[in-house]
Design an enzyme around this catalytic site. Sequence first.
Site, PDB file in Angstrom:
ATOM      1  N   TYR A  28       0.840  -1.204   0.000  1.00 25.37           N
ATOM      2  CA  TYR A  28       0.000   0.000   0.000  1.00 25.37           C
ATOM      3  C   TYR A  28       0.875   1.255   0.000  1.00 25.37           C
ATOM      4  CZ  TYR A  28      -3.995   2.957   1.175  1.00 25.37           C
ATOM      5  OH  TYR A  28      -4.975   3.920   1.158  1.00 25.37           O
ATOM      6  N   ILE A  85      -0.604   3.132   8.642  1.00 28.91           N
ATOM      7  CA  ILE A  85      -0.353   4.433   9.257  1.00 28.91           C
ATOM      8  C   ILE A  85      -1.676   4.992   9.761  1.00 28.91           C
ATOM      9  CG2 ILE A  85       0.486   6.786   8.889  1.00 28.91           C
ATOM     10  CD1 ILE A  85       2.314   5.665   6.669  1.00 28.91           C
ATOM     11  N   HIS A  91     -10.594   2.889  11.360  1.00 35.57           N
ATOM     12  CA  HIS A  91     -10.162   1.820  10.463  1.00 35.57           C
ATOM     13  C   HIS A  91      -8.752   1.336  10.835  1.00 35.57           C
ATOM     14  CE1 HIS A  91     -10.158  -0.619   6.869  1.00 35.57           C
ATOM     15  NE2 HIS A  91      -9.045  -0.041   6.451  1.00 35.57           N
ATOM     16  N   ASN A 115       6.086 -11.514  11.931  1.00 38.27           N
ATOM     17  CA  ASN A 115       5.148 -10.423  11.653  1.00 38.27           C
ATOM     18  C   ASN A 115       5.897  -9.110  11.524  1.00 38.27           C
ATOM     19  OD1 ASN A 115       3.095  -8.577  11.463  1.00 38.27           O
ATOM     20  ND2 ASN A 115       1.969  -9.296  13.244  1.00 38.27           N
TER      21      ASN A 115
END
Length: 183
Positions: A28, A85, A91, A115
């Site tokens: 993203y 971020i 969300h 992770n």
Amino acid sequence: MAAAEQHYILPRAEFDKPVKILIVVAPYYKDIADNLVAGAKAEIEAAGGTWDLVEVPGALEVPTAIAIAERMSNFDGYVALGCVIRGETTHYETVCNDSSRAIQMMGLNGLCIGNGILTVENRPQAEVRADVDAQNKGGGAAAAALHLIALSRKWGASNKGVGFKTLSDSIKLAGDPKDTPTA
């Protein structure tokens, strides 16, 4: 600032058999994701492992891709990478909590996952954490997966008579089936 903080790092995991890892990344924020991937690849290769790379749309899809790969492929472990971020809505909490929870649940069920999904307040925090020459969280996630693989190989090789046995193991332990009384 956290970039100057010192912490202990385990020695690199060592293997006598090849290790194959799937890196799953949500690009993203492409520049941040690219740095995370570079760190992960370098750590896997330094340990003598090989890797494959897949991209998914976002951090929520990373655990799903790992679960699919676990069912349908033959990887020894997984590296989850991406960046979330904080924005103006809740969300952020949903994505951070749900992706982390799913990865943790798969780990508790035996998958070897590092992770490296960053959860940060702002872009500068993400840049420092992803930078291979700074905090190198991509390399750290790969190192975590490698250490878990080493543990699973160490403990998977021993047989202490604990846990479930396959039907064929049970038959071998019982001896000749004709000697076993029937109900």
